[in-house]
Design an enzyme around this catalytic site. Sequence first.
Site, PDB file in Angstrom:
ATOM      1  N   CYS A   1      -1.650  -2.932  14.841  1.00  0.00           N
ATOM      2  CA  CYS A   1      -1.332  -2.654  13.439  1.00  0.00           C
ATOM      3  C   CYS A   1      -1.800  -3.775  12.521  1.00  0.00           C
ATOM      4  O   CYS A   1      -1.527  -4.952  12.758  1.00  0.00           O
ATOM      5  CB  CYS A   1       0.170  -2.448  13.285  1.00  0.00           C
TER       6      CYS A   1
ATOM      7  N   CYS B   1      -2.597   1.751   8.171  1.00  0.00           N
ATOM      8  CA  CYS B   1      -1.517   0.915   7.691  1.00  0.00           C
ATOM      9  C   CYS B   1      -1.903  -0.559   7.520  1.00  0.00           C
ATOM     10  O   CYS B   1      -2.197  -1.244   8.490  1.00  0.00           O
ATOM     11  CB  CYS B   1      -0.394   1.051   8.726  1.00  0.00           C
TER      12      CYS B   1
ATOM     13  N   CYS C   1       2.997   8.520   1.694  1.00  0.00           N
ATOM     14  CA  CYS C   1       3.310   7.539   2.733  1.00  0.00           C
ATOM     15  C   CYS C   1       3.656   6.221   2.043  1.00  0.00           C
ATOM     16  O   CYS C   1       2.843   5.660   1.318  1.00  0.00           O
ATOM     17  CB  CYS C   1       2.095   7.382   3.648  1.00  0.00           C
TER      18      CYS C   1
ATOM     19  N   CYS D   1       5.326  -7.252   7.901  1.00  0.00           N
ATOM     20  CA  CYS D   1       6.220  -6.683   8.911  1.00  0.00           C
ATOM     21  C   CYS D   1       6.434  -7.713  10.004  1.00  0.00           C
ATOM     22  O   CYS D   1       5.535  -8.492  10.322  1.00  0.00           O
ATOM     23  CB  CYS D   1       5.592  -5.419   9.505  1.00  0.00           C
TER      24      CYS D   1
ATOM     25  N   CYS E   1       3.276  -5.512  16.195  1.00  0.00           N
ATOM     26  CA  CYS E   1       2.559  -4.544  17.036  1.00  0.00           C
ATOM     27  C   CYS E   1       1.063  -4.915  17.086  1.00  0.00           C
ATOM     28  O   CYS E   1       0.461  -5.214  16.055  1.00  0.00           O
ATOM     29  CB  CYS E   1       2.751  -3.131  16.487  1.00  0.00           C
TER      30      CYS E   1
ATOM     31  N   GLU F   1       0.828  -1.202   0.000  1.00  0.00           N
ATOM     32  CA  GLU F   1       0.000   0.000   0.000  1.00  0.00           C
ATOM     33  C   GLU F   1       0.865   1.255   0.000  1.00  0.00           C
ATOM     34  O   GLU F   1       1.921   1.284   0.605  1.00  0.00           O
ATOM     35  CB  GLU F   1      -0.855   0.034   1.270  1.00  0.00           C
TER      36      GLU F   1
HETATM   37  N1  SAH Z   1       7.364   0.352  11.418  1.00  0.00           N
HETATM   38  C1  SAH Z   1       7.450   1.780  11.384  1.00  0.00           C
HETATM   39  C2  SAH Z   1       6.682   2.419  10.235  1.00  0.00           C
HETATM   40  C3  SAH Z   1       5.299   1.861   9.933  1.00  0.00           C
HETATM   41  S1  SAH Z   1       4.045   2.197  11.172  1.00  0.00           S
HETATM   42  C4  SAH Z   1       7.010   2.375  12.723  1.00  0.00           C
HETATM   43  O1  SAH Z   1       6.625   1.618  13.608  1.00  0.00           O
HETATM   44  O2  SAH Z   1       7.102   3.587  12.908  1.00  0.00           O
HETATM   45  C5  SAH Z   1       3.857   3.947  11.067  1.00  0.00           C
HETATM   46  C6  SAH Z   1       3.098   4.558  12.211  1.00  0.00           C
HETATM   47  O3  SAH Z   1       1.741   4.161  12.195  1.00  0.00           O
HETATM   48  C7  SAH Z   1       3.640   4.147  13.587  1.00  0.00           C
HETATM   49  O4  SAH Z   1       3.828   5.293  14.387  1.00  0.00           O
HETATM   50  C8  SAH Z   1       2.546   3.264  14.138  1.00  0.00           C
HETATM   51  O5  SAH Z   1       2.524   3.321  15.533  1.00  0.00           O
HETATM   52  C9  SAH Z   1       1.301   3.869  13.494  1.00  0.00           C
HETATM   53  N2  SAH Z   1       0.174   2.948  13.399  1.00  0.00           N
HETATM   54  C10 SAH Z   1       0.165   1.678  12.946  1.00  0.00           C
HETATM   55  N3  SAH Z   1      -1.068   1.134  13.010  1.00  0.00           N
HETATM   56  C11 SAH Z   1      -1.888   2.098  13.504  1.00  0.00           C
HETATM   57  C12 SAH Z   1      -3.282   2.169  13.820  1.00  0.00           C
HETATM   58  N4  SAH Z   1      -4.076   1.122  13.630  1.00  0.00           N
HETATM   59  N5  SAH Z   1      -3.761   3.327  14.318  1.00  0.00           N
HETATM   60  C13 SAH Z   1      -2.952   4.393  14.507  1.00  0.00           C
HETATM   61  N6  SAH Z   1      -1.633   4.399  14.231  1.00  0.00           N
HETATM   62  C14 SAH Z   1      -1.094   3.263  13.752  1.00  0.00           C
END
Ligand code: SAH
Length: 350
Positions: A120, A342, A106, A113, A117, A93
Amino acid sequence: MELKPLLRSLVPDQFAALVAEAGVPAYRAQQVQQWAFVQDAMQWDQMGNVPRTLRESLSERYDLAGLALQERQVSSDHTRKFLFRLRDGHTIESVIIPMADHATFCLSTQVGCAMACTFCATARGGLVRNLEAGEIIEQIQRLRTDLKTDPVPGMGDRQFNVVFMGMGEPLDNWEAMEPALQSMMAPDGLGMSKRRIQISTSGPAAGLQRLIASSPGVGLTLSLGGSTDEERHKVMPVPGRTGLKEALGLAADYGRLAGRRVTIAWVLIEGRTDEPEQAERLARLLKGHNFKVNLIPLNPLDDSKLVPTADPAVLGFQKILTEAGVPTFIRASGGRDIDAACGQLRRRRQ
Ligand code: SAH
């Protein structure tokens, strides 16, 4: 199936050697490079001023395009989300977020990944593979072509910023990130200013150390999600293996080296990351560092019990930090009516 490398996985400096091998004069390198990085060519026969024999010899060794548009969603707030199919059938994406005077692109850096997390969508399927540099660069080119052919109403010039906040952990794929950043910033590549580039990382120590060693000068965002090691480990299991103090220390080192203020990204999840005590502990952790904080209310996933923090509590969390002297901003997540969080679009299509 063995795939050819992408032409755009090479950095501009490597193009001279490329045409030398083919036994043609050096100025041909500049022509091919122009097509690759300036004209955003996606088909060899677009390269009208390049002799056919050279095009053919290059196309035997390299692929020019690595992405095909599978789906494009446009939100009522003008956010545009793209699902691209890669040559091996996997999908990634990318997003365009239009602002008043620029657009933010973005980008993804991996298919899936490994960071796991809990909040995510990308994490759900685990890591499939790293992107190659050309697949990273091509996302920018496809997005800027999209803006050119279908301009966003009311958006000023066509300058764009790039943030690596799409699928994947950029510092876990430094092998591709390093050449991609080089091509983005080279005057004979995409010619972007480092000021317009932001890497977002969950902060694995080894990755932060590599970033410091290579010192590209781009901006850094560290995604935190916990005010103690235990808290962070629960929400972000793999990045949580790096201690908070260590991750923050390395991020601060990089910030000093790059001469830029580092951003801390904090996802607000009700009952998990939004307690006032967490804001107080976070403020103490950040004290004395040149950081700012972006609070991001959770963009909820369809299959999860995690809920975004309600507005009054978001403001309360922000207040604690600002009163402690930490500059803190609330980031609204765009594209709520499309699958803009994401990894959501890809997951829905699988
Ligand atoms: N792996 C990297 C980049 C990808 S995630 C990182 O962790 O920074 C990019 C951002 O999106 C991160 O700050 C993450 O915490 C946030 N993010 C991911 N899923 C999310 C969600 N469902 N709601 C809000 N923020 C989210």
